[in-house]
Design an enzyme around this catalytic site. Structure first.
Site, PDB file in Angstrom:
ATOM      1  N   LYS A 183       0.829  -1.225   0.000  1.00 17.04           N
ATOM      2  CA  LYS A 183       0.000   0.000   0.000  1.00 17.04           C
ATOM      3  C   LYS A 183       0.859   1.270   0.000  1.00 17.04           C
ATOM      4  CE  LYS A 183       0.259  -0.783   4.660  1.00 17.04           C
ATOM      5  NZ  LYS A 183       0.189  -2.097   5.201  1.00 17.04           N
ATOM      6  N   VAL A 204      -5.204  -3.054  -0.162  1.00 18.70           N
ATOM      7  CA  VAL A 204      -6.254  -2.519   0.732  1.00 18.70           C
ATOM      8  C   VAL A 204      -7.299  -3.602   0.930  1.00 18.70           C
ATOM      9  CG1 VAL A 204      -7.910  -0.653   1.112  1.00 18.70           C
ATOM     10  CG2 VAL A 204      -5.975  -0.276  -0.391  1.00 18.70           C
ATOM     11  N   GLU A 251       1.797  -6.075  14.772  1.00 17.62           N
ATOM     12  CA  GLU A 251       3.243  -6.212  14.615  1.00 17.62           C
ATOM     13  C   GLU A 251       3.923  -5.907  15.951  1.00 17.62           C
ATOM     14  OE1 GLU A 251       4.834  -6.853  11.650  1.00 17.62           O
ATOM     15  OE2 GLU A 251       2.870  -7.128  10.752  1.00 17.62           O
ATOM     16  N   LYS A 309      -3.750   3.608   2.933  1.00 15.01           N
ATOM     17  CA  LYS A 309      -4.831   2.863   2.270  1.00 15.01           C
ATOM     18  C   LYS A 309      -5.879   3.814   1.697  1.00 15.01           C
ATOM     19  CE  LYS A 309      -4.108  -1.321   4.960  1.00 15.01           C
ATOM     20  NZ  LYS A 309      -4.398  -1.963   6.259  1.00 15.01           N
ATOM     21  N   GLY A 324      -3.610 -10.581   7.135  1.00 15.89           N
ATOM     22  CA  GLY A 324      -3.363 -11.982   7.479  1.00 15.89           C
ATOM     23  C   GLY A 324      -2.735 -12.677   6.289  1.00 15.89           C
TER      24      GLY A 324
HETATM   25  N1  LIG Z   1       1.237  -8.764   6.789  1.00 15.07           N
HETATM   26  C1  LIG Z   1       0.016  -8.616   6.282  1.00 15.07           C
HETATM   27  O1  LIG Z   1      -0.999  -9.133   6.806  1.00 15.07           O
HETATM   28  C2  LIG Z   1      -0.166  -7.827   5.008  1.00 15.07           C
HETATM   29  C3  LIG Z   1      -1.458  -7.716   4.438  1.00 15.07           C
HETATM   30  C4  LIG Z   1      -1.614  -7.011   3.230  1.00 15.07           C
HETATM   31  C5  LIG Z   1      -0.503  -6.420   2.627  1.00 15.07           C
HETATM   32  N2  LIG Z   1       0.741  -6.550   3.215  1.00 15.07           N
HETATM   33  C6  LIG Z   1       1.874  -5.935   2.528  1.00 15.07           C
HETATM   34  O2  LIG Z   1       2.728  -6.965   2.024  1.00 15.07           O
HETATM   35  C7  LIG Z   1       4.072  -6.492   1.995  1.00 15.07           C
HETATM   36  C8  LIG Z   1       4.978  -7.492   2.722  1.00 15.07           C
HETATM   37  O3  LIG Z   1       4.563  -7.587   4.075  1.00 15.07           O
HETATM   38  P1  LIG Z   1       5.182  -8.702   5.052  1.00 15.07           P
HETATM   39  O4  LIG Z   1       4.372  -8.624   6.297  1.00 15.07           O
HETATM   40  O5  LIG Z   1       5.309  -9.995   4.337  1.00 15.07           O
HETATM   41  O6  LIG Z   1       6.659  -8.078   5.300  1.00 15.07           O
HETATM   42  P2  LIG Z   1       7.917  -8.823   5.970  1.00 15.07           P
HETATM   43  O7  LIG Z   1       7.475  -9.991   6.758  1.00 15.07           O
HETATM   44  O8  LIG Z   1       8.714  -7.744   6.629  1.00 15.07           O
HETATM   45  O9  LIG Z   1       8.757  -9.380   4.711  1.00 15.07           O
HETATM   46  C9  LIG Z   1       9.531  -8.562   3.862  1.00 15.07           C
HETATM   47  C10 LIG Z   1      10.368  -9.474   2.957  1.00 15.07           C
HETATM   48  O10 LIG Z   1      11.077  -8.646   2.026  1.00 15.07           O
HETATM   49  C11 LIG Z   1      12.489  -8.933   2.079  1.00 15.07           C
HETATM   50  N3  LIG Z   1      13.164  -7.654   1.883  1.00 15.07           N
HETATM   51  C12 LIG Z   1      12.893  -6.459   2.461  1.00 15.07           C
HETATM   52  N4  LIG Z   1      13.731  -5.507   1.980  1.00 15.07           N
HETATM   53  C13 LIG Z   1      14.527  -6.128   1.072  1.00 15.07           C
HETATM   54  C14 LIG Z   1      15.601  -5.682   0.240  1.00 15.07           C
HETATM   55  N5  LIG Z   1      16.022  -4.414   0.247  1.00 15.07           N
HETATM   56  N6  LIG Z   1      16.194  -6.579  -0.586  1.00 15.07           N
HETATM   57  C15 LIG Z   1      15.789  -7.870  -0.591  1.00 15.07           C
HETATM   58  N7  LIG Z   1      14.799  -8.356   0.185  1.00 15.07           N
HETATM   59  C16 LIG Z   1      14.172  -7.491   1.012  1.00 15.07           C
HETATM   60  C17 LIG Z   1      12.718  -9.522   3.447  1.00 15.07           C
HETATM   61  O11 LIG Z   1      13.892 -10.358   3.351  1.00 15.07           O
HETATM   62  P3  LIG Z   1      14.398 -11.268   4.608  1.00 15.07           P
HETATM   63  O12 LIG Z   1      13.356 -12.356   4.736  1.00 15.07           O
HETATM   64  O13 LIG Z   1      15.723 -11.780   4.202  1.00 15.07           O
HETATM   65  O14 LIG Z   1      14.422 -10.339   5.787  1.00 15.07           O
HETATM   66  C18 LIG Z   1      11.424 -10.313   3.681  1.00 15.07           C
HETATM   67  O15 LIG Z   1      11.522 -11.571   3.085  1.00 15.07           O
HETATM   68  C19 LIG Z   1       4.052  -5.086   2.616  1.00 15.07           C
HETATM   69  O16 LIG Z   1       3.983  -4.129   1.591  1.00 15.07           O
HETATM   70  C20 LIG Z   1       2.766  -5.086   3.423  1.00 15.07           C
HETATM   71  O17 LIG Z   1       2.214  -3.784   3.571  1.00 15.07           O
HETATM   72  C21 LIG Z   1       0.928  -7.239   4.369  1.00 15.07           C
END
Ligand SMILES: NC(=O)c1ccc[n+]([C@@H]2O[C@H](COP(=O)([O-])OP(=O)(O)OC[C@H]3O[C@@H](n4cnc5c(N)ncnc54)[C@H](OP(=O)(O)O)[C@@H]3O)[C@@H](O)[C@H]2O)c1
Length: 418
Positions: A114, A141, A199, A214, A310
């Site tokens: 987002k 979103v 988080e 969003k 989620g």
């Molecule tokens: N969590 C939710 O429920 C949810 C829901 C809807 C949308 N989203 C969106 O989905 C996206 C990801 O969320 P998430 O919760 O999965 O995040 P996360 O758990 O922090 O995962 C981020 C991933 O990206 C990798 N990464 C970050 N910066 C990097 C870089 N510079 N170079 C290479 N790899 C990099 C990290 O590598 P490492 O594993 O090596 O650290 C990790 O694997 C975000 O935009 C979030 O807003 C999340």
């Protein structure tokens, strides 16, 4: 992951026409969401295979993801010749550069980011339109409620003049929990973290920044203009007291984390923050981590609700987008252009210490500022006044004067109309 979620995802895909060969997906990011996408693919819930995944740490074991080639090198990702790139890194850079490069090279992109769409959606969509490359962001979103793509394909139904919703499940859970348990915001947040609904650092959920991003995505998607999340009136949950939540109940409503934007007479007004929601409003029953959106469209009023986040709901939405993107549907340009946003006039819920200010009854005190009281409630030495609609300037001036006159902080929350 629960069995029903798996079955629902498999059923959904079994109804879609299967592509001729498994869709080759490259993942940018293998965190919470990337790992859930990898897991659904690995367990055979989607007509897809993984080529490679970009991560920071290539040495870490990634359970349940299946065999996947990890790399820190974006060129190696492009060289794996994916049919679709899924961006789930989060943040602006390097996500923006990688997504832009992929679109320039004609590789379809699906993202759940987002922040990226709120800040650079228009720029990236321009590239996608120019290169005729699919670009989808349904999970950015209300991640578990597929509706953005539906409206993108139905521009007449998508003429939206007003949008009001609950777009952050963590803050909705926290307010629901604090209301039901009569506990503080901090205590409710501790519960949310224990249950995995927040988080370790929930700052952007509490201060409204996540909801501002969003709302910016929604405003742009529905042609209400490109607006900067930083310019939106954004209030957090920090100053709420358990008594505010109880008083809202006594006044026949509840306090919920609301995001609202409206376009009337050529002007766009918006706000984000905890607001009084009357008991009869469609958002009143949206509790816990649930998200919801009420849209005033040219076809009438529409209501969507469901999981906003989620790993599994988000990954399922992403994989639906992947299937759509692999079919090559060209992206549609949105009505863009930067928009100046004003603060709307709304009713307010005002909390004041005591029943008098400067020797005057609170209602008379407020009348001097052109603010008229609709309902009043007193509890434990504090007074709450539900007002008729008035501007933010009036309420800010009255709050400053009330704080000076009572030597106690007054608090003003926006309120929705019935
Ligand atoms: N969590 C939710 O429920 C949810 C829901 C809807 C949308 N989203 C969106 O989905 C996206 C990801 O969320 P998430 O919760 O999965 O995040 P996360 O758990 O922090 O995962 C981020 C991933 O990206 C990798 N990464 C970050 N910066 C990097 C870089 N510079 N170079 C290479 N790899 C990099 C990290 O590598 P490492 O594993 O090596 O650290 C990790 O694997 C975000 O935009 C979030 O807003 C999340």
């Amino acid at each position: 992951m629960s069995a029903p979620a798996i079955v629902a995802v498999r059923d959904a895909f079994s109804r879609a026409p299967a592509p001729a060969h498994p869709i080759a997906i490259a993942l940018l990011g293998l965190g919470q969401i990337g790992a859930a996408v990898a897991r659904l693919v690995h367990e055979g819930h989607a007509p897809a295979r993984l080529t490679t995944a970009l991560v920071r740490d290539v040495t870490r074991t990634r359970p349940h993801c299946g065999p996947v080639d990890l790399t820190r090198d974006i060129e190696r990702v492009f060289a794996s010749r994916p049919d679709v790139i899924v961006e789930v890194l989060g943040g602006v850079e390097p996500a923006r550069t990688f997504v832009r490069t992929a679109l320039e090279r004609g590789i379809p992109v699906v993202t759940a980011n987002k922040t990226l769409i709120a800040r650079h959606g228009e720029e990236l969509l321009d590239v996608a339109v120019r290169t005729l490359t699919p670009f989808r962001y349904e999970a950015s979103v209300l991640a578990g409620v597929p509706f953005l793509g539906t409206f993108a394909a139905r521009p007449l139904a998508a003429r939206v003049s007003k949008l009001v919703g609950i777009v952050n499940g963590t803050s909705n859970y926290v307010l629901s929990r604090a209301t039901a348990g009569r506990v503080t915001i901090d205590e409710a947040m501790a519960d949310a973290q224990r249950l995995g609904f927040a988080e370790p650092d929930p700052a952007d959920d509490v201060n409204g920044i996540d909801a501002a991003h969003k709302l910016a995505v929604l405003a742009w998607h529905f042609g209400l203009g490109s607006l900067s999340p930083g310019e939106l009136e954004t209030r957090g949950l920090e100053r709420l007291h358990p008594l505010d939540l109880a008083a809202a109940g006594d006044l026949g409503g509840s306090i919920k984390p609301v995001a609202s934007i409206e376009h009337t007479s050529g002007r766009t007004s918006a706000f984000i923050g905890p607001a009084f929601v009357p008991g009869g409003h469609r958002l009143a029953g949206v509790t816990g981590v649930e998200n919801a959106l009420l849209l005033d469209t040219s076809s009438g009023r529409l209501f969507f609700s469901g999981p906003g986040a989620g790993p599994i709901p988000t990954a399922a939405t992403i994989l639906d987008d992947v299937v759509e993107a692999s079919r090559g549907a060209a992206p549609v340009r949105r009505r863009g252009g930067s928009t100046a946003v004003i603060a709307p006039s709304t009713p307010w819920l005002l909390r004041v210490a005591g029943t008098q200010a400067g020797g005057e009854d609170i209602a008379s005190f407020l009348g001097a500022y052109g603010i008229w009281v609709r309902r009043a409630h007193t509890r434990d030495g504090r007074t709450w006044r539900l007002t008729y609609a008035c501007s933010r300037e009036r309420i800010d001036a009255a709050v400053a004067a009330l704080t000076a006159a009572t030597a106690c902080d007054a608090l003003a929350l926006r309120a929705l109309e019935d």
